[in-house]
Design a protein around this motif. Structure first.
Motif, PDB file in Angstrom:
ATOM      1  N   LEU A 144       0.826  -1.203   0.000  1.00 36.83           N
ATOM      2  CA  LEU A 144       0.000   0.000   0.000  1.00 36.83           C
ATOM      3  C   LEU A 144       0.864   1.258   0.000  1.00 36.83           C
ATOM      4  O   LEU A 144       0.391   2.344  -0.331  1.00 36.83           O
ATOM      5  CB  LEU A 144      -0.923   0.004   1.219  1.00 36.83           C
ATOM      6  CG  LEU A 144      -1.989  -1.103   1.260  1.00 36.83           C
ATOM      7  CD1 LEU A 144      -2.738  -1.067   2.583  1.00 36.83           C
ATOM      8  CD2 LEU A 144      -2.959  -0.966   0.084  1.00 36.83           C
ATOM      9  N   TYR A 145       2.139   1.097   0.392  1.00 38.82           N
ATOM     10  CA  TYR A 145       3.066   2.234   0.422  1.00 38.82           C
ATOM     11  C   TYR A 145       4.002   2.220  -0.782  1.00 38.82           C
ATOM     12  O   TYR A 145       4.906   3.060  -0.863  1.00 38.82           O
ATOM     13  CB  TYR A 145       3.881   2.187   1.716  1.00 38.82           C
ATOM     14  CG  TYR A 145       3.015   2.169   2.954  1.00 38.82           C
ATOM     15  CD1 TYR A 145       2.507   3.350   3.474  1.00 38.82           C
ATOM     16  CD2 TYR A 145       2.674   0.964   3.559  1.00 38.82           C
ATOM     17  CE1 TYR A 145       1.686   3.336   4.594  1.00 38.82           C
ATOM     18  CE2 TYR A 145       1.855   0.941   4.679  1.00 38.82           C
ATOM     19  CZ  TYR A 145       1.371   2.127   5.197  1.00 38.82           C
ATOM     20  OH  TYR A 145       0.547   2.100   6.302  1.00 38.82           O
ATOM     21  N   ALA A 146       3.786   1.283  -1.685  1.00 36.40           N
ATOM     22  CA  ALA A 146       4.602   1.214  -2.897  1.00 36.40           C
ATOM     23  C   ALA A 146       4.084   2.231  -3.910  1.00 36.40           C
ATOM     24  O   ALA A 146       3.064   2.894  -3.698  1.00 36.40           O
ATOM     25  CB  ALA A 146       4.571  -0.200  -3.472  1.00 36.40           C
ATOM     26  N   SER A 147       4.778   2.331  -5.014  1.00 36.53           N
ATOM     27  CA  SER A 147       4.363   3.264  -6.060  1.00 36.53           C
ATOM     28  C   SER A 147       4.383   2.561  -7.409  1.00 36.53           C
ATOM     29  O   SER A 147       4.959   1.480  -7.554  1.00 36.53           O
ATOM     30  CB  SER A 147       5.289   4.493  -6.085  1.00 36.53           C
ATOM     31  OG  SER A 147       6.634   4.093  -6.333  1.00 36.53           O
ATOM     32  N   GLY A 148       3.732   3.190  -8.372  1.00 38.28           N
ATOM     33  CA  GLY A 148       3.746   2.661  -9.737  1.00 38.28           C
ATOM     34  C   GLY A 148       3.112   1.278  -9.851  1.00 38.28           C
ATOM     35  O   GLY A 148       2.110   0.964  -9.206  1.00 38.28           O
ATOM     36  N   ARG A 149       3.754   0.431 -10.652  1.00 34.44           N
ATOM     37  CA  ARG A 149       3.185  -0.880 -10.965  1.00 34.44           C
ATOM     38  C   ARG A 149       3.069  -1.774  -9.739  1.00 34.44           C
ATOM     39  O   ARG A 149       2.140  -2.572  -9.643  1.00 34.44           O
ATOM     40  CB  ARG A 149       4.035  -1.576 -12.024  1.00 34.44           C
ATOM     41  CG  ARG A 149       4.022  -0.896 -13.397  1.00 34.44           C
ATOM     42  CD  ARG A 149       4.714  -1.765 -14.410  1.00 34.44           C
ATOM     43  NE  ARG A 149       4.045  -3.047 -14.586  1.00 34.44           N
ATOM     44  CZ  ARG A 149       4.619  -4.127 -15.091  1.00 34.44           C
ATOM     45  NH1 ARG A 149       5.908  -4.087 -15.427  1.00 34.44           N
ATOM     46  NH2 ARG A 149       3.933  -5.243 -15.244  1.00 34.44           N
ATOM     47  N   ARG A 150       4.010  -1.645  -8.810  1.00 37.67           N
ATOM     48  CA  ARG A 150       3.950  -2.498  -7.623  1.00 37.67           C
ATOM     49  C   ARG A 150       2.690  -2.204  -6.809  1.00 37.67           C
ATOM     50  O   ARG A 150       2.107  -3.117  -6.224  1.00 37.67           O
ATOM     51  CB  ARG A 150       5.202  -2.311  -6.768  1.00 37.67           C
ATOM     52  CG  ARG A 150       6.476  -2.770  -7.452  1.00 37.67           C
ATOM     53  CD  ARG A 150       7.665  -2.672  -6.522  1.00 37.67           C
ATOM     54  NE  ARG A 150       7.567  -3.622  -5.427  1.00 37.67           N
ATOM     55  CZ  ARG A 150       7.893  -4.911  -5.519  1.00 37.67           C
ATOM     56  NH1 ARG A 150       8.337  -5.405  -6.664  1.00 37.67           N
ATOM     57  NH2 ARG A 150       7.783  -5.700  -4.483  1.00 37.67           N
ATOM     58  N   PHE A 151       2.282  -0.948  -6.778  1.00 30.69           N
ATOM     59  CA  PHE A 151       1.044  -0.610  -6.060  1.00 30.69           C
ATOM     60  C   PHE A 151      -0.166  -1.194  -6.785  1.00 30.69           C
ATOM     61  O   PHE A 151      -1.029  -1.821  -6.170  1.00 30.69           O
ATOM     62  CB  PHE A 151       0.902   0.905  -5.932  1.00 30.69           C
ATOM     63  CG  PHE A 151      -0.418   1.326  -5.337  1.00 30.69           C
ATOM     64  CD1 PHE A 151      -0.599   1.309  -3.955  1.00 30.69           C
ATOM     65  CD2 PHE A 151      -1.472   1.727  -6.143  1.00 30.69           C
ATOM     66  CE1 PHE A 151      -1.820   1.683  -3.398  1.00 30.69           C
ATOM     67  CE2 PHE A 151      -2.697   2.103  -5.602  1.00 30.69           C
ATOM     68  CZ  PHE A 151      -2.872   2.079  -4.223  1.00 30.69           C
ATOM     69  N   TRP A 152      -0.237  -1.026  -8.078  1.00 34.17           N
ATOM     70  CA  TRP A 152      -1.416  -1.475  -8.815  1.00 34.17           C
ATOM     71  C   TRP A 152      -1.457  -2.991  -8.948  1.00 34.17           C
ATOM     72  O   TRP A 152      -2.545  -3.564  -9.115  1.00 34.17           O
ATOM     73  CB  TRP A 152      -1.446  -0.809 -10.199  1.00 34.17           C
ATOM     74  CG  TRP A 152      -1.589   0.678 -10.108  1.00 34.17           C
ATOM     75  CD1 TRP A 152      -0.653   1.619 -10.412  1.00 34.17           C
ATOM     76  CD2 TRP A 152      -2.735   1.393  -9.634  1.00 34.17           C
ATOM     77  NE1 TRP A 152      -1.129   2.883 -10.163  1.00 34.17           N
ATOM     78  CE2 TRP A 152      -2.406   2.782  -9.691  1.00 34.17           C
ATOM     79  CE3 TRP A 152      -3.992   1.007  -9.184  1.00 34.17           C
ATOM     80  CZ2 TRP A 152      -3.302   3.770  -9.297  1.00 34.17           C
ATOM     81  CZ3 TRP A 152      -4.889   1.997  -8.795  1.00 34.17           C
ATOM     82  CH2 TRP A 152      -4.543   3.358  -8.854  1.00 34.17           C
ATOM     83  N   ARG A 153      -0.313  -3.647  -8.840  1.00 33.19           N
ATOM     84  CA  ARG A 153      -0.275  -5.111  -8.941  1.00 33.19           C
ATOM     85  C   ARG A 153      -0.179  -5.770  -7.566  1.00 33.19           C
ATOM     86  O   ARG A 153       0.187  -6.927  -7.447  1.00 33.19           O
ATOM     87  CB  ARG A 153       0.944  -5.531  -9.778  1.00 33.19           C
ATOM     88  CG  ARG A 153       0.888  -5.092 -11.227  1.00 33.19           C
ATOM     89  CD  ARG A 153       2.156  -5.511 -11.979  1.00 33.19           C
ATOM     90  NE  ARG A 153       2.310  -6.945 -11.992  1.00 33.19           N
ATOM     91  CZ  ARG A 153       3.405  -7.584 -11.571  1.00 33.19           C
ATOM     92  NH1 ARG A 153       4.425  -6.885 -11.056  1.00 33.19           N
ATOM     93  NH2 ARG A 153       3.487  -8.900 -11.624  1.00 33.19           N
ATOM     94  N   ARG A 154      -0.534  -5.053  -6.508  1.00 30.66           N
ATOM     95  CA  ARG A 154      -0.314  -5.551  -5.147  1.00 30.66           C
ATOM     96  C   ARG A 154      -1.052  -6.864  -4.855  1.00 30.66           C
ATOM     97  O   ARG A 154      -0.514  -7.734  -4.182  1.00 30.66           O
ATOM     98  CB  ARG A 154      -0.691  -4.480  -4.115  1.00 30.66           C
ATOM     99  CG  ARG A 154      -2.139  -4.016  -4.158  1.00 30.66           C
ATOM    100  CD  ARG A 154      -2.316  -2.785  -3.266  1.00 30.66           C
ATOM    101  NE  ARG A 154      -3.703  -2.327  -3.199  1.00 30.66           N
ATOM    102  CZ  ARG A 154      -4.284  -1.568  -4.114  1.00 30.66           C
ATOM    103  NH1 ARG A 154      -3.595  -1.165  -5.178  1.00 30.66           N
ATOM    104  NH2 ARG A 154      -5.554  -1.192  -3.982  1.00 30.66           N
ATOM    105  N   LYS A 155      -2.239  -7.009  -5.376  1.00 27.79           N
ATOM    106  CA  LYS A 155      -2.979  -8.250  -5.134  1.00 27.79           C
ATOM    107  C   LYS A 155      -2.292  -9.427  -5.815  1.00 27.79           C
ATOM    108  O   LYS A 155      -2.148 -10.512  -5.230  1.00 27.79           O
ATOM    109  CB  LYS A 155      -4.420  -8.124  -5.632  1.00 27.79           C
ATOM    110  CG  LYS A 155      -5.274  -9.357  -5.328  1.00 27.79           C
ATOM    111  CD  LYS A 155      -6.725  -9.121  -5.710  1.00 27.79           C
ATOM    112  CE  LYS A 155      -7.577 -10.345  -5.360  1.00 27.79           C
ATOM    113  NZ  LYS A 155      -9.016 -10.125  -5.706  1.00 27.79           N
ATOM    114  N   GLN A 156      -1.864  -9.230  -7.046  1.00 29.25           N
ATOM    115  CA  GLN A 156      -1.179 -10.291  -7.783  1.00 29.25           C
ATOM    116  C   GLN A 156       0.149 -10.647  -7.110  1.00 29.25           C
ATOM    117  O   GLN A 156       0.473 -11.831  -6.938  1.00 29.25           O
ATOM    118  CB  GLN A 156      -0.918  -9.851  -9.218  1.00 29.25           C
ATOM    119  CG  GLN A 156      -0.165 -10.884 -10.042  1.00 29.25           C
ATOM    120  CD  GLN A 156       0.217 -10.360 -11.431  1.00 29.25           C
ATOM    121  OE1 GLN A 156      -0.335  -9.357 -11.885  1.00 29.25           O
ATOM    122  NE2 GLN A 156       1.153 -11.025 -12.082  1.00 29.25           N
TER     123      GLN A 156
END
Length: 241
Positions: A112-124
């Motif tokens: 939840l504190y990541a940015s960019g793709r890592r945030f949007w792909r957090r569930k995966q």
């Protein structure tokens, strides 16, 4: 390549009677990329204080700590927080999972504190990490429905999901039975090795410490290198004839 380096690190606190308690005394330690180091010590030896320093949660009274050859005392508070969040993963003895949240939600939390793709792909990313630690079928289970070993695996997945380069495992098997603890340590070592992360295990259990490639003993604030036979000897009871 040196990832983390401590040079002459001390930590002391002022006592109410105006005396000074020396917790760590001139600690030197160098941890390379991909290294596995164990630090064994009895209760009161300074393990928790050392862990806080290794994890950039505290500053030494004297001496220097370097992360990637950067002197950490030169970093701003925000820079230290960013380095800790991106470079260091913590695995705690008591797991510290969020009650009532699923395994998936717990592992997603750091992202939840990541940015960019890592945030949007957090569930995966969280799902993939849970599958890696053998919990692909338990991602929707809450901690209260998981065994101790399964909760520890969730904690490991949460620590690794952001791809830290340094993993700090604080008494990682202290709340587990012997068989489950051995399984968890084997998993932790495998996952750390496959990701190229350095692993520092801090424990009072000499058998857990012996699984590392380099071994240290912390005694009364003094850190000294020991060989594996010496580490195991620490767990043997004294026999009086």
């Amino acid at each position: 390549m040196s990832l983390l380096r401590l040079e002459g690190v001390t930590r002391s606190v002022q006592l109410p009677d105006e005396g000074i308690l020396e917790i760590l005394k001139g600690v030197d330690l160098e941890v390379a990329v991909g290294d596995h180091v164990s630090i064994v010590g009895r209760s009161g030896s300074g393990k928790s204080t050392l862990l806080n320093l290794l994890g950039l949660l505290d500053n030494p009274t004297a001496g220097s700590i370097y992360l990637d050859d950067r002197l950490t005392s030169d970093l701003s508070s925000n820079a230290r927080d960013r380095a800790r969040g991106s470079e260091i993963g913590f695995i705690f003895q008591q797991f510290n999972l969020l009650s009532g949240r699923t395994a998936l939600e717990n592992v997603m939390t750091p992202l939840l504190y990541a940015s960019g793709r890592r945030f949007w792909r957090r569930k995966q990313l969280a799902t993939e990490m849970l599958e890696k630690v053998g919990l692909g079928s338990r991602i929707m289970s809450i901690p209260e429905k998981l065994s101790g070993g399964e909760q520890q695996r969730v904690a490991i997945a949460r620590a690794l999901v952001r791809g830290p380069r340094l993993i700090l495992a604080d008494e990682p098997t202290g709340a587990l039975d012997i068989e489950t603890g051995a399984s968890v340590m084997a998993l932790l070592d495998d996952v750390a090795e496959s990701s190229g992360a350095a692993l520092i295990t801090i424990t009072h259990d000499a058998n857990v410490a012996a699984l590392a490639r380099r071994h240290y003993r912390l005694d009364r604030g003094v850190l000294a290198s020991v060989d594996v036979s010496r580490v195991l000897a620490l767990s043997m009871p004294e026999v009086t004839l």
